[in-house]
Write a protein that holds these residues in place. Structure first.
Motif, mmCIF file in Angstrom:
data_model
loop_
_atom_site.group_PDB
_atom_site.id
_atom_site.type_symbol
_atom_site.label_atom_id
_atom_site.label_comp_id
_atom_site.label_asym_id
_atom_site.label_seq_id
_atom_site.Cartn_x
_atom_site.Cartn_y
_atom_site.Cartn_z
ATOM 1 N N LEU A 227 7.477 -9.441 -16.343
ATOM 2 C CA LEU A 227 6.332 -8.548 -16.473
ATOM 3 C C LEU A 227 5.842 -8.195 -15.084
ATOM 4 C CD1 LEU A 227 4.428 -10.486 -19.270
ATOM 5 C CD2 LEU A 227 6.027 -8.596 -19.552
ATOM 6 N N VAL A 228 5.672 -6.916 -14.817
ATOM 7 C CA VAL A 228 5.204 -6.440 -13.518
ATOM 8 C C VAL A 228 3.920 -5.661 -13.760
ATOM 9 C CG1 VAL A 228 5.797 -5.112 -11.463
ATOM 10 C CG2 VAL A 228 7.612 -6.259 -12.756
ATOM 11 N N PHE A 229 2.879 -6.006 -13.035
ATOM 12 C CA PHE A 229 1.585 -5.365 -13.220
ATOM 13 C C PHE A 229 1.183 -4.621 -11.954
ATOM 14 C CE2 PHE A 229 1.635 -9.136 -15.886
ATOM 15 C CZ PHE A 229 1.287 -8.605 -17.125
ATOM 16 N N GLN A 230 0.628 -3.457 -12.143
ATOM 17 C CA GLN A 230 0.099 -2.696 -11.026
ATOM 18 C C GLN A 230 -1.368 -3.057 -10.848
ATOM 19 O OE1 GLN A 230 0.585 1.522 -11.415
ATOM 20 N NE2 GLN A 230 -0.165 1.938 -9.374
ATOM 21 N N VAL A 231 -1.771 -3.297 -9.611
ATOM 22 C CA VAL A 231 -3.162 -3.621 -9.315
ATOM 23 C C VAL A 231 -3.697 -2.619 -8.297
ATOM 24 C CG1 VAL A 231 -2.909 -6.073 -9.845
ATOM 25 C CG2 VAL A 231 -2.527 -5.277 -7.518
ATOM 26 N N GLU A 232 -4.992 -2.430 -8.322
ATOM 27 C CA GLU A 232 -5.617 -1.485 -7.400
ATOM 28 C C GLU A 232 -5.603 -1.993 -5.964
ATOM 29 O OE1 GLU A 232 -6.657 1.643 -8.007
ATOM 30 O OE2 GLU A 232 -5.835 1.356 -10.022
ATOM 31 N N ASP A 233 -5.909 -3.299 -5.806
ATOM 32 C CA ASP A 233 -6.042 -3.852 -4.457
ATOM 33 C C ASP A 233 -5.472 -5.267 -4.438
ATOM 34 O OD1 ASP A 233 -6.739 -4.537 -1.886
ATOM 35 O OD2 ASP A 233 -8.898 -4.535 -2.248
ATOM 36 N N MET B 25 0.844 -1.174 0.000
ATOM 37 C CA MET B 25 0.000 0.000 0.000
ATOM 38 C C MET B 25 0.885 1.231 0.000
ATOM 39 S SD MET B 25 -3.010 -1.091 2.650
ATOM 40 C CE MET B 25 -4.079 0.275 2.277
ATOM 41 N N GLY B 26 0.560 2.163 -0.853
ATOM 42 C CA GLY B 26 1.280 3.417 -0.889
ATOM 43 C C GLY B 26 2.630 3.342 -1.572
ATOM 44 N N ALA B 27 2.982 2.227 -2.164
ATOM 45 C CA ALA B 27 4.274 2.095 -2.836
ATOM 46 C C ALA B 27 4.194 2.718 -4.224
ATOM 47 C CB ALA B 27 4.663 0.630 -2.951
ATOM 48 N N ALA C 127 -7.573 -8.144 -2.897
ATOM 49 C CA ALA C 127 -8.639 -8.743 -3.698
ATOM 50 C C ALA C 127 -8.116 -9.949 -4.485
ATOM 51 C CB ALA C 127 -9.220 -7.716 -4.655
ATOM 52 N N LEU C 128 -6.820 -9.995 -4.731
ATOM 53 C CA LEU C 128 -6.231 -11.107 -5.479
ATOM 54 C C LEU C 128 -5.886 -12.301 -4.597
ATOM 55 C CD1 LEU C 128 -3.780 -9.092 -7.742
ATOM 56 C CD2 LEU C 128 -6.031 -9.977 -8.346
ATOM 57 N N GLU C 129 -5.841 -12.114 -3.298
ATOM 58 C CA GLU C 129 -5.417 -13.195 -2.411
ATOM 59 C C GLU C 129 -6.321 -14.405 -2.479
ATOM 60 O OE1 GLU C 129 -4.890 -11.526 1.469
ATOM 61 O OE2 GLU C 129 -2.853 -10.905 1.004
ATOM 62 N N ASP C 130 -7.588 -14.228 -2.715
ATOM 63 C CA ASP C 130 -8.503 -15.355 -2.822
ATOM 64 C C ASP C 130 -8.295 -16.138 -4.111
ATOM 65 O OD1 ASP C 130 -9.622 -14.850 -0.398
ATOM 66 O OD2 ASP C 130 -11.314 -13.715 -1.182
ATOM 67 N N GLU C 131 -7.571 -15.577 -5.046
ATOM 68 C CA GLU C 131 -7.325 -16.238 -6.315
ATOM 69 C C GLU C 131 -6.278 -17.336 -6.192
ATOM 70 O OE1 GLU C 131 -8.962 -15.597 -9.194
ATOM 71 O OE2 GLU C 131 -10.208 -14.242 -8.034
ATOM 72 N N GLY C 132 -5.594 -17.402 -5.074
ATOM 73 C CA GLY C 132 -4.536 -18.392 -4.907
ATOM 74 C C GLY C 132 -3.230 -17.876 -5.491
ATOM 75 N N GLN C 133 -2.308 -18.778 -5.684
ATOM 76 C CA GLN C 133 -1.003 -18.442 -6.230
ATOM 77 C C GLN C 133 -0.926 -18.973 -7.651
ATOM 78 O OE1 GLN C 133 1.496 -16.831 -4.462
ATOM 79 N NE2 GLN C 133 0.114 -16.598 -2.742
ATOM 80 N N GLY C 134 -0.044 -18.409 -8.422
ATOM 81 C CA GLY C 134 0.101 -18.883 -9.785
ATOM 82 C C GLY C 134 1.521 -18.760 -10.275
#
Length: 111
Positions: free
Chosen positions: A24-30, A1-3, A33-40
């Protein structure tokens, strides 16, 4: 947060683990919200084998870290009765041993 995204991206790209590799590095809003998606993981490797160009290995996995850990622990426990007493890692075990009593059924499904 805030980075600051640019600083995070630069830090990742300069990490020795990623040097010389497409990253590839992607910026996400939250991120929460991705934590429930698991790891990949997506692993794509290009190369040449025996003078044959354009070889590619593609491996993709999406997993729940907790569920995968539990599955490996259960598989290791199923393998124990058929093994001699000594120290093992999962890589030491034949894949069929991880199925325990379900091995014969699992092998039939892959034939």
């Amino acid at each position: 947060m805030g980075a600051e995204f640019d600083r995070v991206e630069a830090a990742l790209r300069s990490d020795p683990l990623f040097l010389g590799e497409e990253t590839l590095v992607f910026q996400v809003e939250d991120v929460y919200a991705l934590e429930d998606e698991g790891q990949g993981i997506l692993l794509k490797r290009y190369g040449t084998a025996a003078r044959t160009a354009h070889q590619m290995l593609l491996f993709e996995a999406r997993v729940s870290e907790l569920a995968l850990s539990a599955q490996y622990m259960a598989a290791a426990a199923r393998a124990l009765p058929g093994l001699k007493a000594r120290a093992y890692s999962l890589l030491d075990l034949p894949l069929g041993a991880l199925w325990g009593r379900l091995r014969a059924e699992a092998e039939q499904q892959w034939i």
